[in-house]
Design a protein around this motif. Structure first.
Motif, short mmCIF file in Angstrom:
data_model
loop_
_atom_site.label_atom_id
_atom_site.label_comp_id
_atom_site.label_asym_id
_atom_site.label_seq_id
_atom_site.Cartn_x
_atom_site.Cartn_y
_atom_site.Cartn_z
N TRP A 200 3.65 13.77 2.62
CA TRP A 200 3.57 12.38 3.11
C TRP A 200 3.73 12.37 4.63
N ARG B 91 0.64 4.27 -2.58
CA ARG B 91 0.12 5.58 -2.13
C ARG B 91 1.14 6.69 -2.36
N TYR B 92 2.40 6.38 -2.09
CA TYR B 92 3.43 7.40 -2.28
C TYR B 92 3.52 7.82 -3.74
N SER C 197 -1.10 18.77 -10.14
CA SER C 197 -1.54 20.09 -9.68
C SER C 197 -0.52 21.15 -10.08
N PRO D 224 -0.46 3.16 5.84
CA PRO D 224 -1.02 3.42 4.49
C PRO D 224 -2.06 2.37 4.12
N PHE E 199 -6.38 6.38 -0.43
CA PHE E 199 -6.36 7.49 0.51
C PHE E 199 -7.73 7.66 1.14
N ASP F 252 1.08 7.48 -5.96
CA ASP F 252 -0.16 8.20 -6.25
C ASP F 252 -0.02 9.66 -5.87
N MET F 253 0.51 9.88 -4.68
CA MET F 253 0.64 11.23 -4.17
C MET F 253 1.57 12.05 -5.05
N SER F 254 2.66 11.43 -5.45
CA SER F 254 3.61 12.09 -6.32
C SER F 254 2.94 12.55 -7.61
N ILE G 49 0.49 15.52 -6.97
CA ILE G 49 1.21 16.78 -6.81
C ILE G 49 1.74 17.26 -8.16
N MET G 50 2.27 16.35 -8.97
CA MET G 50 2.79 16.71 -10.28
C MET G 50 1.68 17.29 -11.16
N ASN H 35 0.83 -1.21 0.00
CA ASN H 35 0.00 0.00 0.00
C ASN H 35 0.86 1.25 0.00
N CYS H 36 1.88 1.23 0.84
CA CYS H 36 2.73 2.40 1.03
C CYS H 36 3.35 2.84 -0.29
N THR I 273 6.07 16.01 -2.14
CA THR I 273 5.63 14.65 -1.86
C THR I 273 6.15 14.20 -0.50
#
Lengths: 78, 78
Positions: B36, A62-63, A73, B44, B48, A65-67, A70-71, A58-59, B32
């Motif tokens: 995080w 998710r990391y 946006s 995680p 999300f 996904d988050m990256s 942010i990219m 998951n980690c 990120t």
């Protein structure tokens, strides 16, 4: 005068590939670091517990996904 | 004498673009990392939570706002 062994297009291609490899290695190292801290909260055992295993998969997901979030946006800001 | 594959102006432009790309990538990586740590406080999950999603979008925005505030403060000191 000698023409250089790699012409501009080949050099560009080579540089792009090397950049990608470097970025990949960096991401793997980063994820290993981040997810180790998040998921291995107790004493490391002789193998990953099932909780640790699902946390790890998951980690990493998710990391990344988050990256991407942010990219995206960022791209919408320019 | 051989003409170089990239003229001085082209090289300059190429370098500027690469610099900008590098700065963007660095900012995305930084955000990120920061978001995080701030937003994923528990284990995680497989996606999300809504709280985490809200936190992430706020986090990126506030960090950038802060960056601009600090930059402006510096500029006003000179």
């Amino acid at each position: 005068m000698d023409s250089s062994p790699l012409n501009s297009a080949e050099l560009q291609h080579f540089l792009d590939q090397e950049k990608k490899k470097a970025m990949l290695n960096e991401m793997v190292a980063k994820l290993t670091n981040v997810c180790w801290d998040k998921c291995i909260t107790g004493t490391p055992g002789s193998k990953f517990s099932s909780g640790e295993s699902s946390c790890l998969s998951n980690c990493a997901q998710r990391y990344m996904d988050m990256s991407l979030i942010i990219m995206k946006s960022f791209q919408s800001m320019h």
